[in-house]
Motif scaffolding. Sequence first.
Motif, PDB file in Angstrom:
ATOM      1  N   GLU A 159     -10.295  -0.459  30.700  1.00  0.00           N
ATOM      2  CA  GLU A 159     -11.000   0.699  31.000  1.00  0.00           C
ATOM      3  C   GLU A 159     -10.413   1.520  32.243  1.00  0.00           C
ATOM      4  O   GLU A 159      -9.990   0.449  33.267  1.00  0.00           O
ATOM      5  CB  GLU A 159     -12.288  -0.121  31.291  1.00  0.00           C
ATOM      6  CG  GLU A 159     -13.102  -0.661  30.009  1.00  0.00           C
ATOM      7  CD  GLU A 159     -13.311   0.436  28.992  1.00  0.00           C
ATOM      8  OE1 GLU A 159     -13.872   1.801  29.508  1.00  0.00           O
ATOM      9  OE2 GLU A 159     -13.312   0.200  27.850  1.00  0.00           O
ATOM     10  N   PRO A 160     -10.669   2.571  32.522  1.00  0.00           N
ATOM     11  CA  PRO A 160     -10.171   3.286  33.512  1.00  0.00           C
ATOM     12  C   PRO A 160     -10.673   2.665  35.050  1.00  0.00           C
ATOM     13  O   PRO A 160      -9.822   2.609  35.757  1.00  0.00           O
ATOM     14  CB  PRO A 160     -10.689   4.470  33.369  1.00  0.00           C
ATOM     15  CG  PRO A 160     -10.612   4.814  31.853  1.00  0.00           C
ATOM     16  CD  PRO A 160     -11.135   3.331  31.331  1.00  0.00           C
ATOM     17  N   LEU A 161     -11.962   2.487  35.002  1.00  0.00           N
ATOM     18  CA  LEU A 161     -12.526   1.764  36.211  1.00  0.00           C
ATOM     19  C   LEU A 161     -11.990   0.596  36.450  1.00  0.00           C
ATOM     20  O   LEU A 161     -11.710  -0.101  37.581  1.00  0.00           O
ATOM     21  CB  LEU A 161     -13.872   1.556  36.075  1.00  0.00           C
ATOM     22  CG  LEU A 161     -14.836   2.970  36.228  1.00  0.00           C
ATOM     23  CD1 LEU A 161     -16.364   2.850  36.005  1.00  0.00           C
ATOM     24  CD2 LEU A 161     -14.493   3.688  37.498  1.00  0.00           C
ATOM     25  N   ALA A 162     -11.441  -0.193  35.487  1.00  0.00           N
ATOM     26  CA  ALA A 162     -11.040  -1.683  35.719  1.00  0.00           C
ATOM     27  C   ALA A 162      -9.627  -1.620  36.053  1.00  0.00           C
ATOM     28  O   ALA A 162      -9.273  -2.261  37.022  1.00  0.00           O
ATOM     29  CB  ALA A 162     -10.985  -2.254  34.403  1.00  0.00           C
ATOM     30  N   VAL A 163      -8.915  -0.303  35.854  1.00  0.00           N
ATOM     31  CA  VAL A 163      -7.545  -0.379  36.400  1.00  0.00           C
ATOM     32  C   VAL A 163      -7.318  -0.324  38.014  1.00  0.00           C
ATOM     33  O   VAL A 163      -6.720  -0.801  38.507  1.00  0.00           O
ATOM     34  CB  VAL A 163      -6.815   0.916  35.986  1.00  0.00           C
ATOM     35  CG1 VAL A 163      -5.504   1.305  36.574  1.00  0.00           C
ATOM     36  CG2 VAL A 163      -6.828   0.981  34.386  1.00  0.00           C
ATOM     37  N   PHE A 164      -8.311   0.266  38.554  1.00  0.00           N
ATOM     38  CA  PHE A 164      -8.573   0.441  39.806  1.00  0.00           C
ATOM     39  C   PHE A 164      -8.539  -0.884  40.558  1.00  0.00           C
ATOM     40  O   PHE A 164      -7.913  -1.097  41.797  1.00  0.00           O
ATOM     41  CB  PHE A 164      -9.608   1.241  40.432  1.00  0.00           C
ATOM     42  CG  PHE A 164      -9.610   2.781  40.222  1.00  0.00           C
ATOM     43  CD1 PHE A 164      -8.975   3.564  41.040  1.00  0.00           C
ATOM     44  CD2 PHE A 164     -10.025   3.312  39.109  1.00  0.00           C
ATOM     45  CE1 PHE A 164      -8.848   4.939  41.010  1.00  0.00           C
ATOM     46  CE2 PHE A 164      -9.667   4.700  38.807  1.00  0.00           C
ATOM     47  CZ  PHE A 164      -9.022   5.545  39.739  1.00  0.00           C
TER      48      PHE A 164
END
Length: 232
Positions: A159-164
């Motif tokens: 997920e995009p947020l998990a990448v951070f």
Amino acid sequence: MTQNVAAQKRTVATSAKKEGLSVQDLILVAVLIAAGAVLKLTVSSFLSFAGMKPNFMIAMYCLAIILTRPKVYQSVVIGLLVGLVSQLPMLNATPLVNIASEMLGALACGLLVTALAKVAADNKGFQDVVAPVIITFLSTIVSGYAFAMIVGVAVAHLEPLAVFGVYAVMVLGTATMNAVLAAILTPVLRAVLKRYLFVWPAAKLIGSTLWPPVAPCLRLHLRGHGPKANAC
């Protein structure tokens, strides 16, 4: 009368600078990009700590943009060149991703250089150390997270947020190391460039080896004889 002449000289110099990167600037950019590639191949692995290591390609193009202060679109072109160089198999394990990430990192670098050039312009300490640290740190974060977002979402299906969160340590660690390099090298290179000791040997080698007739013109450019050089 003297003041008017001085003002006209400043205006001409400023206009000439806005026309684009000079021969000296282009040589400096090429030398720094080449140095970044060599350092990434040879030294980078020895400086690894807890899975983090400096990214010399990013550090060197940030230095190139900081030292030459190109227009923003020229900064993006520098990022594109670095991305293309990074496609060499020895420099890149993930083809094509670096092109996008380095262009975005260079864009951020160009914007920050333009913005911070107006902040404490007469403060040598700020321009030589503090500004390069801020610029390189933030540019590395932009490039690093652009790379992580493409790989994490498209390849690892995160997920995009998990990448951070997943890439935070690696990106922030690399950004810190690059910022330290910028703080050390920027004042040193600026001092050396004032005496043409860094750029002139490269210009002499390139001009004499690839095309001997161009060597005298490069000599004139690097010594500041613009009108004479333009007649070449």
